[in-house]
Structures are given as structure tokens and as C-alpha cells.
Design an enzyme around this catalytic site. Structure first.
Site, PDB file in Angstrom:
ATOM      1  N   ARG A  64       6.171   1.378   8.692  1.00  0.00           N
ATOM      2  CA  ARG A  64       4.896   1.003   8.069  1.00  0.00           C
ATOM      3  C   ARG A  64       4.600  -0.486   8.243  1.00  0.00           C
ATOM      4  O   ARG A  64       3.465  -0.875   8.450  1.00  0.00           O
ATOM      5  CB  ARG A  64       4.922   1.358   6.579  1.00  0.00           C
ATOM      6  CG  ARG A  64       4.867   2.852   6.352  1.00  0.00           C
ATOM      7  CD  ARG A  64       5.183   3.190   4.932  1.00  0.00           C
ATOM      8  NE  ARG A  64       4.131   2.786   4.022  1.00  0.00           N
ATOM      9  CZ  ARG A  64       4.299   2.620   2.723  1.00  0.00           C
ATOM     10  NH1 ARG A  64       5.485   2.774   2.183  1.00  0.00           N
ATOM     11  NH2 ARG A  64       3.296   2.296   1.965  1.00  0.00           N
ATOM     12  N   ARG A  97      -7.887   0.606   7.738  1.00  0.00           N
ATOM     13  CA  ARG A  97      -6.546   0.161   8.107  1.00  0.00           C
ATOM     14  C   ARG A  97      -6.471  -0.222   9.576  1.00  0.00           C
ATOM     15  O   ARG A  97      -5.430  -0.673  10.036  1.00  0.00           O
ATOM     16  CB  ARG A  97      -5.571   1.299   7.847  1.00  0.00           C
ATOM     17  CG  ARG A  97      -4.536   0.969   6.796  1.00  0.00           C
ATOM     18  CD  ARG A  97      -3.762   2.208   6.578  1.00  0.00           C
ATOM     19  NE  ARG A  97      -2.559   2.085   5.863  1.00  0.00           N
ATOM     20  CZ  ARG A  97      -2.393   2.436   4.597  1.00  0.00           C
ATOM     21  NH1 ARG A  97      -3.408   2.809   3.868  1.00  0.00           N
ATOM     22  NH2 ARG A  97      -1.205   2.409   4.052  1.00  0.00           N
ATOM     23  N   LYS A 105      -0.843  -3.766  -4.117  1.00  0.00           N
ATOM     24  CA  LYS A 105      -2.265  -3.466  -4.001  1.00  0.00           C
ATOM     25  C   LYS A 105      -2.671  -2.280  -4.892  1.00  0.00           C
ATOM     26  O   LYS A 105      -3.695  -2.329  -5.561  1.00  0.00           O
ATOM     27  CB  LYS A 105      -2.523  -3.117  -2.529  1.00  0.00           C
ATOM     28  CG  LYS A 105      -3.905  -3.176  -2.065  1.00  0.00           C
ATOM     29  CD  LYS A 105      -3.948  -3.237  -0.529  1.00  0.00           C
ATOM     30  CE  LYS A 105      -2.889  -2.456   0.189  1.00  0.00           C
ATOM     31  NZ  LYS A 105      -3.086  -1.018   0.249  1.00  0.00           N
ATOM     32  N   ARG A 142       9.711   0.820  -6.212  1.00  0.00           N
ATOM     33  CA  ARG A 142       8.446   1.463  -6.604  1.00  0.00           C
ATOM     34  C   ARG A 142       8.651   2.946  -6.915  1.00  0.00           C
ATOM     35  O   ARG A 142       9.370   3.653  -6.218  1.00  0.00           O
ATOM     36  CB  ARG A 142       7.450   1.322  -5.458  1.00  0.00           C
ATOM     37  CG  ARG A 142       6.110   1.910  -5.808  1.00  0.00           C
ATOM     38  CD  ARG A 142       5.026   1.278  -5.046  1.00  0.00           C
ATOM     39  NE  ARG A 142       4.955   1.753  -3.665  1.00  0.00           N
ATOM     40  CZ  ARG A 142       4.006   1.356  -2.827  1.00  0.00           C
ATOM     41  NH1 ARG A 142       3.105   0.491  -3.226  1.00  0.00           N
ATOM     42  NH2 ARG A 142       3.980   1.796  -1.596  1.00  0.00           N
ATOM     43  N   ARG A 160       8.293   7.812  -3.250  1.00  0.00           N
ATOM     44  CA  ARG A 160       7.514   8.466  -2.200  1.00  0.00           C
ATOM     45  C   ARG A 160       8.312   8.548  -0.896  1.00  0.00           C
ATOM     46  O   ARG A 160       9.077   7.640  -0.583  1.00  0.00           O
ATOM     47  CB  ARG A 160       6.227   7.653  -1.928  1.00  0.00           C
ATOM     48  CG  ARG A 160       5.198   7.817  -2.988  1.00  0.00           C
ATOM     49  CD  ARG A 160       4.114   6.787  -2.948  1.00  0.00           C
ATOM     50  NE  ARG A 160       3.865   6.148  -1.657  1.00  0.00           N
ATOM     51  CZ  ARG A 160       2.931   5.217  -1.475  1.00  0.00           C
ATOM     52  NH1 ARG A 160       2.164   4.836  -2.473  1.00  0.00           N
ATOM     53  NH2 ARG A 160       2.762   4.663  -0.305  1.00  0.00           N
TER      54      ARG A 160
HETATM   55  P1  AMP Z   1      -0.895   4.136   1.091  1.00  0.00           P
HETATM   56  O1  AMP Z   1      -0.669   4.840  -0.189  1.00  0.00           O
HETATM   57  O2  AMP Z   1      -2.230   3.475   1.184  1.00  0.00           O
HETATM   58  O3  AMP Z   1       0.242   3.229   1.460  1.00  0.00           O
HETATM   59  O4  AMP Z   1      -0.935   5.287   2.243  1.00  0.00           O
HETATM   60  C1  AMP Z   1       0.176   6.128   2.465  1.00  0.00           C
HETATM   61  C2  AMP Z   1       0.112   6.693   3.867  1.00  0.00           C
HETATM   62  O5  AMP Z   1      -1.116   7.453   4.039  1.00  0.00           O
HETATM   63  C3  AMP Z   1       0.085   5.662   4.984  1.00  0.00           C
HETATM   64  O6  AMP Z   1       1.389   5.202   5.310  1.00  0.00           O
HETATM   65  C4  AMP Z   1      -0.573   6.453   6.106  1.00  0.00           C
HETATM   66  O7  AMP Z   1       0.332   7.371   6.683  1.00  0.00           O
HETATM   67  C5  AMP Z   1      -1.607   7.290   5.368  1.00  0.00           C
HETATM   68  N1  AMP Z   1      -2.905   6.580   5.276  1.00  0.00           N
HETATM   69  C6  AMP Z   1      -3.561   6.225   4.133  1.00  0.00           C
HETATM   70  N2  AMP Z   1      -4.720   5.626   4.408  1.00  0.00           N
HETATM   71  C7  AMP Z   1      -4.817   5.569   5.759  1.00  0.00           C
HETATM   72  C8  AMP Z   1      -5.784   5.036   6.660  1.00  0.00           C
HETATM   73  N3  AMP Z   1      -6.901   4.438   6.223  1.00  0.00           N
HETATM   74  N4  AMP Z   1      -5.546   5.162   7.991  1.00  0.00           N
HETATM   75  C9  AMP Z   1      -4.442   5.763   8.459  1.00  0.00           C
HETATM   76  N5  AMP Z   1      -3.486   6.271   7.657  1.00  0.00           N
HETATM   77  C10 AMP Z   1      -3.655   6.189   6.312  1.00  0.00           C
END
Ligand code: AMP
Length: 255
Positions: free
Chosen positions: A201, A118, A41, A157, A190
Site C-alpha cells: 500500500r 487515489r 485520515k 489500528r 483489517r
Molecule cells: P482505505 O480504507 O481508504 O485505506 O481503502 C482500503 C482499500 O480499498 C485500498 O487499499 C484499496 O485496495 C481500495 N480502495 C479504496 N479506495 C480506492 C480508490 N479510490 N482507488 C483504488 N482503490 C481503492
């Protein structure tokens, strides 16, 4: 004005210096991107933002950039430690950060919301916010991929510690090992791409985020796209589907 969106307004929560070029675009798109972690994504968001000139608004990037700052509020400290464990940050904090940045939803170039909403609670709060701002969503794109391919993608990644560009050791490697092509920054795995965090996750995704497909399908906005293949193939599939939306809308407007 630079050709590339800087997203400063998104990262800093301010309206200044957010550069999203608009000149050569015939229309702008307001999109939400959905899909489990590892589906590609973030890569699609990057490619789409270059192609459509829409601002890439990623909440994950927002939290990672906050992690580099000193003097964090207790709420943000709690959010970052949830993130390191692979857990979701609270709906309240996520939505207050989006509200602080609501000017980004008015971006002339359109936007690609990546990583938010989310949860159903965030989706409803976002529906309300967009309604208040009189901003209409064009579509919600849901990227779909079988689990074994997802695990393979996450393991390889690498993310730039500087500009947050995303690479993959096999499918999208940087020109020099460990170095970002775009800014020369160091590429890192990461914290939340480590195996123990990945399991958490995926469970969080199934429980909290997968139900969003029904929420947006009921609004008639959901576009399901297969995330199988190379990043450019998936991009083309997405652009074709978006082209269909424009044609359908024009047909409805003519009726
Ligand atoms: P991502 O890069 O979108 O995978 O986000 C990395 C981490 O940020 C996630 O695993 C969550 O811990 C946190 N996070 C990002 N966006 C959200 C959201 N909309 N709601 C809750 N946690 C979020």
C-alpha cells in the site's frame, strides 16, 4: 432525524435513508481528505464529520461493506481481491461506484471524500463529475506524517466489523478490549493492515496518490496539515485551517 449521519445512501447506492442533519450548521463544507495509509485520515474524517455534520464518504468503507454481501458482480469480486492484497482497485470500477452515488455529492450537509481520488485518472474524472454537478470543492486536505510514525499507527489500528469505527490500541483505545464503543461490534485488524499488505500500500501510495498533491496545489485548493499529535489536536489544526479558508473567501467576496 438522528444526530448522526447513517451513510445508507453511500453504502447502498440509493438516495433513501441517508441521514445527514443540517439544522444547526451555519455552512457546509465539501472536502477531499488525502494522506498515506496510517496517517489517521479515517479518524479525522470521523471527527470532522461529527463536527461539521458533513457526510463521510469513504471508498474503503464502501468496498469493505460490499465484502460482507453475497452475490457480488465479477468486477466487484476482482476489486475485493485487489483490496485484500493491498493493491488499488481499478479506476473504472471506483469511478462507476462514485457515479452511482453522485447524489451524495449534493448532500446538503456537505461531504468529506476519504480514500478517493487515489490516482490522477480518478482526480480528473472527479473534477469532471463535480463540474457536471455544479459542485464546488472547498479544499483538499493533505495530512502529512513521517514514515516511522505511519508504520506504528497502522500496526495498532483496529476497525469495527459492524459500524467501521476506527480505533488505535495506544492512542484511541476502545473502552473494552476488542469491542466497539459505538455499536458493540467486534474490533478487527483489517486484512490490508497486515505487514505484507502495508508495504504494497505504501508503494502504491507513493506511485499513484502522492502526485495528487501537485494536482490540487495547482488548483489552489491544497491545505497541508501535520498529522502529528493526538486526534483532537489534529482536528483542531484542521478546523483552524478551514476557518482560514472561510475568512479568505469572505475577503475575496468583499473585493
Ligand atoms: P482505505 O480504507 O481508504 O485505506 O481503502 C482500503 C482499500 O480499498 C485500498 O487499499 C484499496 O485496495 C481500495 N480502495 C479504496 N479506495 C480506492 C480508490 N479510490 N482507488 C483504488 N482503490 C481503492
Amino acid at each position: 432525524m438522528s444526530e448522526k449521519s447513517t451513510r445508507n445512501g453511500w453504502f447502498q447506492g440509493s438516495e433513501i435513508h441517508c441521514c445527514s442533519p443540517t439544522s444547526s450548521r451555519s455552512r457546509s463544507y465539501r472536502l477531499i481528505l488525502l494522506g498515506p495509509p496510517g496517517v489517521g485520515k479515517g479518524t479525522q474524517a470521523q471527527l470532522l464529520s461529527e463536527k461539521l455534520r458533513a457526510c463521510h464518504l469513504s471508498t474503503g468503507d464502501l468496498f469493505r461493506s460490499a465484502a460482507c454481501q453475497s452475490d457480488l458482480s465479477p468486477a466487484l469480486e476482482a476489486a475485493l481481491s485487489a483490496m485484500r492484497r493491498g493493491e488499488l482497485v481499478s479506476d473504472e470500477l471506483v469511478m462507476s461506484m462514485i457515479r452511482e452515488r453522485q447524489h451524495c455529492l449534493h448532500c446538503q450537509g456537505g461531504f468529506l471524500l476519504d480514500g478517493v481520488p487515489r490516482t490522477i485518472c480518478q482526480a480528473k474524472a472527479l473534477d469532471e463529475l463535480l463540474h457536471e454537478l455544479d459542485v464546488d470543492l472547498d479544499a483538499v486536505i493533505s495530512y502529512e506524517l513521517p514514515l516511522e510514525q505511519i508504520v506504528d499507527r497502522l500496526g495498532g489500528r483496529r476497525t469495527c466489523s459492524g459500524c467501521k469505527a476506527v480505533y488505535h490500541l495506544k492512542s484511541n483505545p476502545p473502552k473494552a478490549v476488542g469491542v466497539c464503543d459505538q455499536c458493540g461490534g467486534e474490533l478487527i485488524c483489517r486484512d490490508d493492515d497486515r505487514p505484507e499488505a502495508i508495504t504494497v500500500r505504501m508503494k502504491a501510495y507513493d506511485a499513484a496518490t502522492r502526485p495528487l498533491n501537485d494536482h490540487y496545489a495547482n488548483q489552489g485548493r491544497l491545505l497541508k496539515i501535520s498529522a502529528d499529535g493526538s486526534p483532537l489536536e489534529i482536528l483542531q489544526r484542521t478546523l483552524d485551517a478551514l476557518g482560514g479558508i472561510v475568512l479568505n473567501r469572505r475577503a475575496r467576496e468583499r473585493v
